[in-house]
Scaffold this motif. Sequence first.
Motif, PDB file in Angstrom:
ATOM      1  N   THR A  89      -2.344   3.122  -1.438  1.00 55.74           N
ATOM      2  CA  THR A  89      -2.053   2.701  -0.068  1.00 55.74           C
ATOM      3  C   THR A  89      -0.585   2.353   0.071  1.00 55.74           C
ATOM      4  OG1 THR A  89      -2.647   0.422  -0.578  1.00 55.74           O
ATOM      5  CG2 THR A  89      -4.366   1.805   0.382  1.00 55.74           C
ATOM      6  N   CYS A  90      -0.107   2.482   1.285  1.00 56.02           N
ATOM      7  CA  CYS A  90       1.267   2.169   1.647  1.00 56.02           C
ATOM      8  C   CYS A  90       1.233   1.166   2.798  1.00 56.02           C
ATOM      9  CB  CYS A  90       1.900   3.410   2.202  1.00 56.02           C
ATOM     10  SG  CYS A  90       3.091   4.255   1.323  1.00 56.02           S
ATOM     11  N   PRO A  91       1.955   0.057   2.711  1.00 60.32           N
ATOM     12  CA  PRO A  91       1.987  -0.861   3.852  1.00 60.32           C
ATOM     13  C   PRO A  91       2.515  -0.147   5.098  1.00 60.32           C
ATOM     14  CG  PRO A  91       3.001  -1.866   1.940  1.00 60.32           C
ATOM     15  CD  PRO A  91       2.745  -0.438   1.589  1.00 60.32           C
ATOM     16  N   PHE A  92       1.939  -0.475   6.251  1.00 61.70           N
ATOM     17  CA  PHE A  92       2.306   0.204   7.496  1.00 61.70           C
ATOM     18  C   PHE A  92       2.210  -0.784   8.644  1.00 61.70           C
ATOM     19  CE2 PHE A  92       1.033   2.954  11.143  1.00 61.70           C
ATOM     20  CZ  PHE A  92       2.179   3.711  11.211  1.00 61.70           C
ATOM     21  N   LYS A  93       3.304  -0.956   9.374  1.00 68.16           N
ATOM     22  CA  LYS A  93       3.321  -1.899  10.490  1.00 68.16           C
ATOM     23  C   LYS A  93       3.289  -1.212  11.847  1.00 68.16           C
ATOM     24  CE  LYS A  93       5.653  -5.620   8.102  1.00 68.16           C
ATOM     25  NZ  LYS A  93       6.755  -6.566   8.106  1.00 68.16           N
ATOM     26  N   GLY A  94       3.346   0.113  11.858  1.00 72.51           N
ATOM     27  CA  GLY A  94       3.371   0.841  13.114  1.00 72.51           C
ATOM     28  C   GLY A  94       1.997   0.991  13.732  1.00 72.51           C
ATOM     29  N   ARG A  95       1.966   1.715  14.841  1.00 71.40           N
ATOM     30  CA  ARG A  95       0.695   2.009  15.497  1.00 71.40           C
ATOM     31  C   ARG A  95       0.203   3.358  15.008  1.00 71.40           C
ATOM     32  NH1 ARG A  95       3.762   0.730  20.629  1.00 71.40           N
ATOM     33  NH2 ARG A  95       4.006   2.961  20.507  1.00 71.40           N
ATOM     34  N   GLY A  96      -1.063   3.460  14.809  1.00 71.70           N
ATOM     35  CA  GLY A  96      -1.652   4.725  14.385  1.00 71.70           C
ATOM     36  C   GLY A  96      -3.134   4.557  14.165  1.00 71.70           C
ATOM     37  N   ARG A  97      -3.893   5.562  14.565  1.00 67.71           N
ATOM     38  CA  ARG A  97      -5.341   5.479  14.397  1.00 67.71           C
ATOM     39  C   ARG A  97      -5.754   5.732  12.954  1.00 67.71           C
ATOM     40  NH1 ARG A  97      -7.238   9.530  18.861  1.00 67.71           N
ATOM     41  NH2 ARG A  97      -5.236  10.408  18.376  1.00 67.71           N
ATOM     42  N   PHE A  98      -4.844   6.205  12.122  1.00 65.23           N
ATOM     43  CA  PHE A  98      -5.182   6.554  10.755  1.00 65.23           C
ATOM     44  C   PHE A  98      -4.924   5.417   9.765  1.00 65.23           C
ATOM     45  CE2 PHE A  98      -1.010   8.067  11.901  1.00 65.23           C
ATOM     46  CZ  PHE A  98      -0.206   7.534  10.907  1.00 65.23           C
ATOM     47  N   ARG A  99      -4.494   4.273  10.224  1.00 64.30           N
ATOM     48  CA  ARG A  99      -4.262   3.165   9.303  1.00 64.30           C
ATOM     49  C   ARG A  99      -5.589   2.494   8.963  1.00 64.30           C
ATOM     50  NH1 ARG A  99      -1.577  -1.571  13.007  1.00 64.30           N
ATOM     51  NH2 ARG A  99      -3.294  -1.665  14.476  1.00 64.30           N
ATOM     52  N   VAL A 100      -5.631   1.867   7.796  1.00 68.53           N
ATOM     53  CA  VAL A 100      -6.841   1.181   7.349  1.00 68.53           C
ATOM     54  C   VAL A 100      -6.537  -0.308   7.225  1.00 68.53           C
ATOM     55  CG1 VAL A 100      -7.832   3.162   6.181  1.00 68.53           C
ATOM     56  CG2 VAL A 100      -6.318   1.658   4.925  1.00 68.53           C
ATOM     57  N   TYR A 101      -7.568  -1.108   7.330  1.00 71.92           N
ATOM     58  CA  TYR A 101      -7.422  -2.560   7.304  1.00 71.92           C
ATOM     59  C   TYR A 101      -7.975  -3.099   5.998  1.00 71.92           C
ATOM     60  CZ  TYR A 101      -8.079  -7.455   8.628  1.00 71.92           C
ATOM     61  OH  TYR A 101      -8.037  -8.826   8.668  1.00 71.92           O
ATOM     62  N   ASN A 102      -7.191  -3.925   5.303  1.00 70.23           N
ATOM     63  CA  ASN A 102      -7.636  -4.585   4.083  1.00 70.23           C
ATOM     64  C   ASN A 102      -7.232  -6.056   4.171  1.00 70.23           C
ATOM     65  OD1 ASN A 102      -8.294  -5.491   1.554  1.00 70.23           O
ATOM     66  ND2 ASN A 102      -7.324  -3.787   0.482  1.00 70.23           N
ATOM     67  N   PRO A 103      -8.181  -6.968   4.442  1.00 67.60           N
ATOM     68  CA  PRO A 103      -7.833  -8.378   4.634  1.00 67.60           C
ATOM     69  C   PRO A 103      -7.362  -9.075   3.367  1.00 67.60           C
ATOM     70  CG  PRO A 103     -10.202  -8.097   4.649  1.00 67.60           C
ATOM     71  CD  PRO A 103      -9.603  -6.722   4.594  1.00 67.60           C
ATOM     72  N   MET A 104      -7.590  -8.468   2.193  1.00 66.12           N
ATOM     73  CA  MET A 104      -7.221  -9.108   0.930  1.00 66.12           C
ATOM     74  C   MET A 104      -5.753  -8.887   0.555  1.00 66.12           C
ATOM     75  SD  MET A 104     -10.069 -10.464   0.324  1.00 66.12           S
ATOM     76  CE  MET A 104      -9.902 -11.104  -1.311  1.00 66.12           C
ATOM     77  N   LYS A 105      -5.032  -8.047   1.253  1.00 62.09           N
ATOM     78  CA  LYS A 105      -3.645  -7.733   0.925  1.00 62.09           C
ATOM     79  C   LYS A 105      -2.685  -8.533   1.801  1.00 62.09           C
ATOM     80  CE  LYS A 105      -4.524  -4.295  -1.914  1.00 62.09           C
ATOM     81  NZ  LYS A 105      -4.095  -4.208  -3.274  1.00 62.09           N
ATOM     82  N   PRO A 106      -1.455  -8.774   1.315  1.00 58.13           N
ATOM     83  CA  PRO A 106      -0.465  -9.475   2.141  1.00 58.13           C
ATOM     84  C   PRO A 106      -0.144  -8.711   3.428  1.00 58.13           C
ATOM     85  CG  PRO A 106       0.302  -9.298  -0.124  1.00 58.13           C
ATOM     86  CD  PRO A 106      -0.948  -8.495  -0.026  1.00 58.13           C
ATOM     87  N   ASN A 107       0.005  -7.394   3.320  1.00 57.90           N
ATOM     88  CA  ASN A 107       0.167  -6.540   4.497  1.00 57.90           C
ATOM     89  C   ASN A 107      -1.201  -5.959   4.810  1.00 57.90           C
ATOM     90  OD1 ASN A 107       2.921  -6.973   4.472  1.00 57.90           O
ATOM     91  ND2 ASN A 107       3.269  -5.277   3.070  1.00 57.90           N
ATOM     92  N   LYS A 108      -1.816  -6.439   5.866  1.00 55.97           N
ATOM     93  CA  LYS A 108      -3.216  -6.128   6.150  1.00 55.97           C
ATOM     94  C   LYS A 108      -3.466  -4.662   6.508  1.00 55.97           C
ATOM     95  CE  LYS A 108      -4.325 -10.599   6.200  1.00 55.97           C
ATOM     96  NZ  LYS A 108      -4.152 -11.138   4.894  1.00 55.97           N
TER      97      LYS A 108
END
Length: 154
Positions: free
Chosen positions: A56-75
């Motif tokens: 995984t790569c941290p991503f702060k932009g908008r995109g429908r292809f991003r995934v959410y992981n609450p356990m990481k610093p960058n969610k």
Amino acid sequence: MTKDRFLLILSNFHLIDNETNNQSDDLYKIRPFLRMVHLNFQKYEPERDLSSDEGTCPFKGRGRFRVYNPMKPNKFRIKLYNLCEASSEYCVGTDIYHKDTDCANFVSTLELDETNTNEHTDLFSNLTQTTKIVIGMLAKTGCLGKGHIYMDNY
């Protein structure tokens, strides 16, 4: 390079014309770049031992292809599937996760043996998503049946 100069270059950096392309694809803005990278990956002939993994790569932009992981610093992150050569760690192929991963869909387009078409069709329909991704990645990179694949618990 200063921050202002970088932001100026970044604001004017476009890979495609937004008005002339198919916007139904989530990755339409970077699809030409991904094709170029894939063609350059194919110039290298990998050795026999390959490793398949996801990252995984941290991503702060908008995109429908991003995934959410609450356990990481960058969610929010972008999920990548990679096929690498085990000895040199060279990336032979990569795929970005979005709705239906390209590699998983690529399995259904593999050429089947004419004599055993029904057996292969049943085999491909019963594969898990993970297996489809790995087989599709191997087929896309031309490494299917050419060596050993090493994987972790994924």
